[in-house]
Design a protein around this motif. Sequence first.
Motif, PDB file in Angstrom:
ATOM      1  N   THR A  70      -7.560  35.728 -30.597  1.00 20.26           N
ATOM      2  CA  THR A  70      -7.545  35.358 -32.021  1.00 20.26           C
ATOM      3  C   THR A  70      -7.724  36.592 -32.914  1.00 20.26           C
ATOM      4  O   THR A  70      -7.162  36.647 -34.003  1.00 20.26           O
ATOM      5  CB  THR A  70      -8.662  34.337 -32.363  1.00 20.26           C
ATOM      6  N   VAL A  97      -4.107  38.521 -34.669  1.00 19.20           N
ATOM      7  CA  VAL A  97      -4.037  38.537 -36.139  1.00 19.20           C
ATOM      8  C   VAL A  97      -3.802  39.956 -36.634  1.00 19.20           C
ATOM      9  O   VAL A  97      -2.964  40.203 -37.508  1.00 19.20           O
ATOM     10  CB  VAL A  97      -5.326  37.961 -36.771  1.00 19.20           C
ATOM     11  N   GLY A 101      -0.312  39.574 -37.918  1.00 19.47           N
ATOM     12  CA  GLY A 101      -0.651  38.881 -39.168  1.00 19.47           C
ATOM     13  C   GLY A 101      -1.130  37.464 -38.917  1.00 19.47           C
ATOM     14  O   GLY A 101      -0.921  36.884 -37.840  1.00 19.47           O
ATOM     15  N   LYS A 102      -1.779  36.909 -39.940  1.00 18.84           N
ATOM     16  CA  LYS A 102      -2.473  35.624 -39.760  1.00 18.84           C
ATOM     17  C   LYS A 102      -1.524  34.445 -39.508  1.00 18.84           C
ATOM     18  O   LYS A 102      -1.788  33.599 -38.661  1.00 18.84           O
ATOM     19  CB  LYS A 102      -3.317  35.335 -41.009  1.00 18.84           C
ATOM     20  N   SER A 103      -0.415  34.413 -40.225  1.00 16.09           N
ATOM     21  CA  SER A 103       0.433  33.238 -40.143  1.00 16.09           C
ATOM     22  C   SER A 103       1.059  33.076 -38.748  1.00 16.09           C
ATOM     23  O   SER A 103       0.961  32.008 -38.127  1.00 16.09           O
ATOM     24  CB  SER A 103       1.530  33.315 -41.218  1.00 16.09           C
ATOM     25  N   LEU A 104       1.689  34.137 -38.255  1.00 16.99           N
ATOM     26  CA  LEU A 104       2.325  34.035 -36.928  1.00 16.99           C
ATOM     27  C   LEU A 104       1.270  33.877 -35.836  1.00 16.99           C
ATOM     28  O   LEU A 104       1.448  33.092 -34.897  1.00 16.99           O
ATOM     29  CB  LEU A 104       3.195  35.274 -36.661  1.00 16.99           C
ATOM     30  N   SER A 131      -1.640  32.455 -36.089  1.00 15.47           N
ATOM     31  CA  SER A 131      -2.148  31.075 -36.152  1.00 15.47           C
ATOM     32  C   SER A 131      -1.143  30.117 -35.532  1.00 15.47           C
ATOM     33  O   SER A 131      -1.505  29.184 -34.810  1.00 15.47           O
ATOM     34  CB  SER A 131      -2.428  30.679 -37.601  1.00 15.47           C
ATOM     35  N   GLN A 132       0.138  30.342 -35.836  1.00 13.08           N
ATOM     36  CA  GLN A 132       1.173  29.472 -35.272  1.00 13.08           C
ATOM     37  C   GLN A 132       1.148  29.546 -33.742  1.00 13.08           C
ATOM     38  O   GLN A 132       1.214  28.515 -33.062  1.00 13.08           O
ATOM     39  CB  GLN A 132       2.536  29.900 -35.812  1.00 13.08           C
ATOM     40  N   THR A 148      -0.313  26.222 -31.878  1.00 13.85           N
ATOM     41  CA  THR A 148       0.715  25.391 -31.222  1.00 13.85           C
ATOM     42  C   THR A 148       0.823  25.705 -29.732  1.00 13.85           C
ATOM     43  O   THR A 148       1.345  24.899 -28.970  1.00 13.85           O
ATOM     44  CB  THR A 148       2.119  25.638 -31.826  1.00 13.85           C
TER      45      THR A 148
END
Length: 257
Positions: free
Chosen positions: A143, A147, A151-154, A156-157, A161
């Motif tokens: 985690t 990040v 980056g946070k978005s990818l 997190s995805q 998921t």
Amino acid sequence: MSHPLIIDGPERGVLRLTLNRPEARNALTTTLLRAIAEALAAAATDDKVGAVVLTGDQRAFAAGADIKEMAERDLVGMLNDPRQRHWQAIADFPKPIIAAVNGYALGGGCELAMHADIIIAADTARFGQPEIRLGIMPGAGGTQRLVRAVGKSLASQMVLTGEAIDAGRALAAGLVSEITPPELTLERATAIAETVAAQAPLAVRLAKEALAKAGDTDLATGLRFERHAFTVLAGTQDRDEGIAAFHDKRAARFLGR
Ligand code: CAA
């Protein structure tokens, strides 16, 4: 039973560590993780090693923690888990690690690749943190390092998921620095490691530490560390040799002093 880690070299300053559990997609048993940590501990004090290449096979770099072994460990077993020590030893290795990733780098395998300073991937490689599908989550830096890498978005995805990304996406996101045809990945990673190993060892060590600070600290602290490290190198014989070699138009002969 064959050894789960094959150690080759050092040759031209490069030690190669090959994960060797093809029957389990190089899943990281505690024994394998310990073997990596121990090989790196030995390499840390071996002057003949300037850089390490870490690789798996064509099908998998590593498919994560060994799920069968993990299933046998309860909460207390996890709390007493020696794996954290091995991960820390890998993170603390002071010389550059270049990961050559073919096939799957999943879970702990993706986390292991992210312990490397440089990742070179086959164009067919896949990176993912599928732990969520097992009812758990990344536990070896996934985690945090992901990040910082993509980056946070990818990140997190991927973590939420469990879906993997292909090498092209990993390149675009900055997780890996180059992609190659699968048959050339190890060769390319080795060439990069040889180039690194030919540089002044103290400069390489301090540069690695300074680069790591970029992800670990605030900008002012990182810049202060960089300035100190840069200043310290001014007192080394290798700095004088590097400058003399430049003037003489010849290759430098670095001594690590
Ligand atoms: N642990 C233990 N065994 C594993 C394994 C793993 N992580 N990954 C694969 N294997 C074993 C399989 O059980 C199988 O063994 P059998 O032949 O005895 O059945 C063998 O390797 C080959 O696997 P597949 O038949 O599944 O091979 P494939 O090429 O069709 O698929 C794969 C490959 C996509 C990597 C798939 O095996 C897979 O999804 N593996 C699990 C990946 C995963 O969930 N990783 C996260 C682990 S948890 C973790 O990593 C946490 C942490 O570090 C903190």
